[in-house]
Design a protein around this motif. Structure first.
Motif, PDB file in Angstrom:
ATOM      1  N   ALA A 111      10.223  27.791  -7.301  1.00  0.00           N
ATOM      2  CA  ALA A 111      10.496  27.702  -8.734  1.00  0.00           C
ATOM      3  C   ALA A 111      10.167  26.325  -9.294  1.00  0.00           C
ATOM      4  CB  ALA A 111      11.959  28.041  -9.008  1.00  0.00           C
ATOM      5  N   GLY A 112       9.677  25.417  -8.431  1.00  0.00           N
ATOM      6  CA  GLY A 112       9.328  24.075  -8.886  1.00  0.00           C
ATOM      7  C   GLY A 112      10.530  23.208  -9.199  1.00  0.00           C
ATOM      8  N   GLN A 113      11.666  23.502  -8.579  1.00  0.00           N
ATOM      9  CA  GLN A 113      12.889  22.752  -8.853  1.00  0.00           C
ATOM     10  C   GLN A 113      13.311  21.872  -7.688  1.00  0.00           C
ATOM     11  OE1 GLN A 113      16.118  25.159 -10.354  1.00  0.00           O
ATOM     12  NE2 GLN A 113      14.776  26.402 -11.648  1.00  0.00           N
ATOM     13  N   LEU A 114      12.508  21.823  -6.645  1.00  0.00           N
ATOM     14  CA  LEU A 114      12.880  20.999  -5.494  1.00  0.00           C
ATOM     15  C   LEU A 114      12.197  19.635  -5.643  1.00  0.00           C
ATOM     16  CD1 LEU A 114      14.557  21.172  -2.917  1.00  0.00           C
ATOM     17  CD2 LEU A 114      12.489  21.771  -1.681  1.00  0.00           C
ATOM     18  N   THR A 115      12.766  18.786  -6.464  1.00  0.00           N
ATOM     19  CA  THR A 115      12.216  17.461  -6.722  1.00  0.00           C
ATOM     20  C   THR A 115      13.269  16.404  -6.448  1.00  0.00           C
ATOM     21  OG1 THR A 115      12.839  17.617  -9.056  1.00  0.00           O
ATOM     22  CG2 THR A 115      10.608  18.320  -8.459  1.00  0.00           C
ATOM     23  N   HIS A 116      12.809  15.162  -6.309  1.00  0.00           N
ATOM     24  CA  HIS A 116      13.717  14.055  -6.028  1.00  0.00           C
ATOM     25  C   HIS A 116      14.549  13.743  -7.267  1.00  0.00           C
ATOM     26  CE1 HIS A 116      14.997  10.380  -3.931  1.00  0.00           C
ATOM     27  NE2 HIS A 116      14.929   9.800  -5.122  1.00  0.00           N
ATOM     28  N   ARG A 117      15.881  13.685  -7.096  1.00  0.00           N
ATOM     29  CA  ARG A 117      16.754  13.430  -8.236  1.00  0.00           C
ATOM     30  C   ARG A 117      17.718  12.280  -7.984  1.00  0.00           C
ATOM     31  NH1 ARG A 117      19.751  18.772  -9.829  1.00  0.00           N
ATOM     32  NH2 ARG A 117      20.329  18.653  -7.615  1.00  0.00           N
ATOM     33  N   GLY A 118      17.665  11.656  -6.832  1.00  0.00           N
ATOM     34  CA  GLY A 118      18.600  10.584  -6.515  1.00  0.00           C
ATOM     35  C   GLY A 118      18.275   9.288  -7.239  1.00  0.00           C
ATOM     36  N   ALA A 119      19.212   8.334  -7.171  1.00  0.00           N
ATOM     37  CA  ALA A 119      19.001   7.036  -7.808  1.00  0.00           C
ATOM     38  C   ALA A 119      17.983   6.196  -7.042  1.00  0.00           C
ATOM     39  CB  ALA A 119      20.330   6.282  -7.905  1.00  0.00           C
ATOM     40  N   ASP A 120      17.852   6.462  -5.726  1.00  0.00           N
ATOM     41  CA  ASP A 120      16.889   5.709  -4.936  1.00  0.00           C
ATOM     42  C   ASP A 120      15.476   6.218  -5.223  1.00  0.00           C
ATOM     43  OD1 ASP A 120      17.690   8.132  -3.762  1.00  0.00           O
ATOM     44  OD2 ASP A 120      16.697   7.582  -1.893  1.00  0.00           O
ATOM     45  N   LYS A 121      14.501   5.391  -4.900  1.00  0.00           N
ATOM     46  CA  LYS A 121      13.114   5.758  -5.149  1.00  0.00           C
ATOM     47  C   LYS A 121      12.691   6.877  -4.198  1.00  0.00           C
ATOM     48  CE  LYS A 121      11.579   1.239  -6.812  1.00  0.00           C
ATOM     49  NZ  LYS A 121      10.631   0.111  -6.601  1.00  0.00           N
ATOM     50  N   PRO A 122      11.895   7.808  -4.683  1.00  0.00           N
ATOM     51  CA  PRO A 122      11.437   8.881  -3.791  1.00  0.00           C
ATOM     52  C   PRO A 122      10.535   8.326  -2.691  1.00  0.00           C
ATOM     53  CG  PRO A 122      10.253   8.942  -5.876  1.00  0.00           C
ATOM     54  CD  PRO A 122      11.357   7.942  -6.042  1.00  0.00           C
ATOM     55  N   ARG A 123      10.557   8.994  -1.558  1.00  0.00           N
ATOM     56  CA  ARG A 123       9.732   8.568  -0.428  1.00  0.00           C
ATOM     57  C   ARG A 123       8.256   8.737  -0.774  1.00  0.00           C
ATOM     58  NH1 ARG A 123      11.266  11.197   5.169  1.00  0.00           N
ATOM     59  NH2 ARG A 123      13.170  10.059   4.608  1.00  0.00           N
ATOM     60  N   GLN A 124       7.482   7.715  -0.450  1.00  0.00           N
ATOM     61  CA  GLN A 124       6.058   7.743  -0.758  1.00  0.00           C
ATOM     62  C   GLN A 124       5.251   7.683   0.538  1.00  0.00           C
ATOM     63  OE1 GLN A 124       5.015   4.681  -3.536  1.00  0.00           O
ATOM     64  NE2 GLN A 124       6.623   5.222  -4.993  1.00  0.00           N
ATOM     65  N   GLN A 125       4.142   8.388   0.537  1.00  0.00           N
ATOM     66  CA  GLN A 125       3.244   8.361   1.678  1.00  0.00           C
ATOM     67  C   GLN A 125       2.356   7.129   1.583  1.00  0.00           C
ATOM     68  OE1 GLN A 125       3.426  10.496   4.133  1.00  0.00           O
ATOM     69  NE2 GLN A 125       1.805   9.567   5.341  1.00  0.00           N
ATOM     70  N   ARG A 126       2.428   6.274   2.571  1.00  0.00           N
ATOM     71  CA  ARG A 126       1.661   5.046   2.560  1.00  0.00           C
ATOM     72  C   ARG A 126       0.492   5.150   3.524  1.00  0.00           C
ATOM     73  NH1 ARG A 126       3.425   1.918  -1.796  1.00  0.00           N
ATOM     74  NH2 ARG A 126       5.707   2.016  -1.902  1.00  0.00           N
ATOM     75  N   SER A 127      -0.690   4.886   3.046  1.00  0.00           N
ATOM     76  CA  SER A 127      -1.867   4.917   3.906  1.00  0.00           C
ATOM     77  C   SER A 127      -1.990   3.599   4.651  1.00  0.00           C
ATOM     78  CB  SER A 127      -3.133   5.158   3.073  1.00  0.00           C
ATOM     79  OG  SER A 127      -3.280   4.141   2.088  1.00  0.00           O
ATOM     80  N   ARG A 128      -2.634   3.624   5.795  1.00  0.00           N
ATOM     81  CA  ARG A 128      -2.820   2.421   6.593  1.00  0.00           C
ATOM     82  C   ARG A 128      -3.716   1.439   5.850  1.00  0.00           C
ATOM     83  NH1 ARG A 128      -1.646   2.126  11.845  1.00  0.00           N
ATOM     84  NH2 ARG A 128      -3.345   0.664  12.160  1.00  0.00           N
ATOM     85  N   PRO A 129      -3.528   0.137   6.105  1.00  0.00           N
ATOM     86  CA  PRO A 129      -4.418  -0.842   5.477  1.00  0.00           C
ATOM     87  C   PRO A 129      -5.867  -0.621   5.919  1.00  0.00           C
ATOM     88  CG  PRO A 129      -2.515  -1.909   6.479  1.00  0.00           C
ATOM     89  CD  PRO A 129      -2.502  -0.492   6.939  1.00  0.00           C
ATOM     90  N   THR A 130      -6.782  -1.081   5.115  1.00  0.00           N
ATOM     91  CA  THR A 130      -8.199  -0.957   5.440  1.00  0.00           C
ATOM     92  C   THR A 130      -8.498  -1.733   6.721  1.00  0.00           C
ATOM     93  OG1 THR A 130      -8.759  -0.808   3.101  1.00  0.00           O
ATOM     94  CG2 THR A 130     -10.534  -1.376   4.623  1.00  0.00           C
ATOM     95  N   PRO A 131      -9.123  -1.112   7.732  1.00  0.00           N
ATOM     96  CA  PRO A 131      -9.457  -1.839   8.958  1.00  0.00           C
ATOM     97  C   PRO A 131     -10.417  -2.988   8.665  1.00  0.00           C
ATOM     98  CG  PRO A 131      -9.669   0.529   9.272  1.00  0.00           C
ATOM     99  CD  PRO A 131      -9.496   0.308   7.809  1.00  0.00           C
ATOM    100  N   LEU A 132     -10.154  -4.137   9.268  1.00  0.00           N
ATOM    101  CA  LEU A 132     -10.979  -5.321   9.053  1.00  0.00           C
ATOM    102  C   LEU A 132     -11.411  -5.886  10.400  1.00  0.00           C
ATOM    103  CD1 LEU A 132      -8.755  -7.051   6.331  1.00  0.00           C
ATOM    104  CD2 LEU A 132     -10.864  -5.762   5.927  1.00  0.00           C
ATOM    105  N   SER A 133     -12.572  -6.520  10.429  1.00  0.00           N
ATOM    106  CA  SER A 133     -13.093  -7.128  11.655  1.00  0.00           C
ATOM    107  C   SER A 133     -13.686  -8.488  11.312  1.00  0.00           C
ATOM    108  CB  SER A 133     -14.158  -6.245  12.300  1.00  0.00           C
ATOM    109  OG  SER A 133     -13.625  -4.990  12.663  1.00  0.00           O
ATOM    110  N   ALA A 134     -13.414  -9.461  12.168  1.00  0.00           N
ATOM    111  CA  ALA A 134     -13.950 -10.813  11.998  1.00  0.00           C
ATOM    112  C   ALA A 134     -14.873 -11.135  13.167  1.00  0.00           C
ATOM    113  CB  ALA A 134     -12.823 -11.835  11.926  1.00  0.00           C
ATOM    114  N   THR A 135     -16.059 -11.650  12.867  1.00  0.00           N
ATOM    115  CA  THR A 135     -17.028 -12.035  13.896  1.00  0.00           C
ATOM    116  C   THR A 135     -17.282 -13.533  13.905  1.00  0.00           C
ATOM    117  OG1 THR A 135     -18.850 -11.593  12.350  1.00  0.00           O
ATOM    118  CG2 THR A 135     -18.169  -9.791  13.797  1.00  0.00           C
ATOM    119  N   ALA A 136     -16.603 -14.276  13.042  1.00  0.00           N
ATOM    120  CA  ALA A 136     -16.775 -15.727  12.953  1.00  0.00           C
ATOM    121  C   ALA A 136     -15.571 -16.310  12.230  1.00  0.00           C
ATOM    122  CB  ALA A 136     -18.071 -16.069  12.213  1.00  0.00           C
TER     123      ALA A 136
END
Length: 357
Positions: A111-136
């Motif tokens: 019914a589209g009623q299962l949403t976050h309603r608490g005072a705390d921030k809803p959980r967010q999906q965080r993606s990994r940082p962009t992979p980086l490589s150093a050669t010098a």
């Protein structure tokens, strides 16, 4: 089920859509096909369609009237502010059973009623940082702030520490009484001048602290052409080089067991540590050369010399060597937050080296 001709026709339509710029997954979704099924058809065009027949709805499924009754109950003034996990036992205490907890959640979701309603921030999906490589050197810097104990309990001095992840050299540091982005911006400008960094040359990685995200620091990075990179919130593993460096600093035998008496004393101690770390400490992750030697490209000659020493020792007493001599090969690439070990273009030996000093 679909026939062979139908599968071929569907495959052609999807391929045409992809050639026109459509996403393959989206095209498959529109025709009611999974990407995996399409891949299997392409691998073996003559194979039988092994998809299961459409499942009939269960005989005991809820009727529309029952769903409406459950929704009416869940939205009633008595239970509107409660989750199903709290409603079910209350109904049981009244001698009533309406539906299971999972069924209530499912009805709310549909019914589209299962949403976050608490005072705390809803959980967010965080993606990994962009992979980086150093050669010098001077390609990727990592920085962070750590606390140093002050004379008054509960108060601290703040050590700002910037390091080059390729050479492990501490390229900038300072101890302040406050923690803010203005101090960090001053240090970045100083490092930029001393290391003669060109615009677009350096990526500066840090965690998500307020000094790192401060508008003044971000504006300074933009002016200097330094690209920022951030860890995921509350994930210390995304900034391993700085975390490892702080551990080395605080577990040194000479690290004071009592709080620093003054800001001047804290700065003097850190100055001595930085000198030792950069010019005397043989770092295990860079073949036991000093960060300063690697930063100024002096490590290659040292490692070649070590290899020659070991080869000469083996030639002098070959019976004492059951295999090859120790590998003194230079570490050519340093990775920050790689996606996985398969994507790392490095030897097995490098994979086993510890990040910690």
């Amino acid at each position: 089920m679909t026939s062979l001709s139908q599968r071929q026709h569907i495959s052609v339509l999807i391929q045409k859509a992809v050639d026109d710029g459509a996403c393959q997954a989206k095209a498959c979704e529109i025709v009611g096909l999974s990407v995996r099924t399409l891949q299997r058809w392409k691998q073996d065009p003559a194979c039988a369609d092994r998809r299961l027949q459409r499942q009939q709805p269960p005989h005991n499924r809820l009727s529309d009237l029952e769903r409406q009754e459950i929704l009416a109950l869940l939205n009633s003034p008595t239970y509107a502010d409660l989750p199903p996990s709290q409603i079910v036992p209350r109904l049981a205490d009244q001698g009533r059973y309406v539906a299971s907890e999972s069924t209530m959640y499912r009805v709310l979701r549909q019914a589209g009623q299962l949403t976050h309603r608490g005072a705390d921030k809803p959980r967010q999906q965080r993606s990994r940082p962009t992979p980086l490589s150093a050669t010098a050197p001077n390609q990727i810097y990592s920085w962070d702030i750590t606390y140093l104990p002050a004379p008054i309990k509960g108060q601290f001095y703040y050590l700002y520490l910037f390091m080059d992840i390729f050479s492990r050299k501490i390229v900038g540091w300072q101890v302040f009484e406050t923690e803010d982005s203005e101090r960090a911006a001053e240090l970045v400008r100083d490092i930029y001048r001393r290391e003669q960094v060109r615009p677009g040359q350096v990526v500066l990685h840090s965690d998500n602290g307020s000094p790192m995200r401060g508008a003044l620091l971000q504006n300074t990075l933009h002016q200097l052409g330094v690209r920022p990179s951030f860890s995921r919130p509350s994930v210390s593993n995304d900034n391993p080089f700085s975390e490892s460096l702080f551990r080395t600093l605080k577990y040194r035998p000479l690290y004071p067991r009592k709080p620093f008496a003054s800001l001047h004393q804290a700065r003097c101690w850190v100055d001595g540590f930085v000198h030792w770390y950069n010019t005397e400490h043989r770092h295990s992750a860079i073949c036991y050369v000093t960060p300063d030697e690697r930063h100024h490209h002096l490590d290659q000659a040292l490692l070649v010399q070590r290899h020659a020493v070991y080869e000469a020792a083996r030639a002098k007493n070959p019976q004492r060597w059951s295999g090859k001599t120790r590998n003194w090969s230079r570490i050519e690439v340093v990775h920050l937050n790689p996606e996985n070990h398969q994507n790392r273009a490095c030897s097995n030996r490098e994979n086993l080296l510890k990040l910690a000093a």
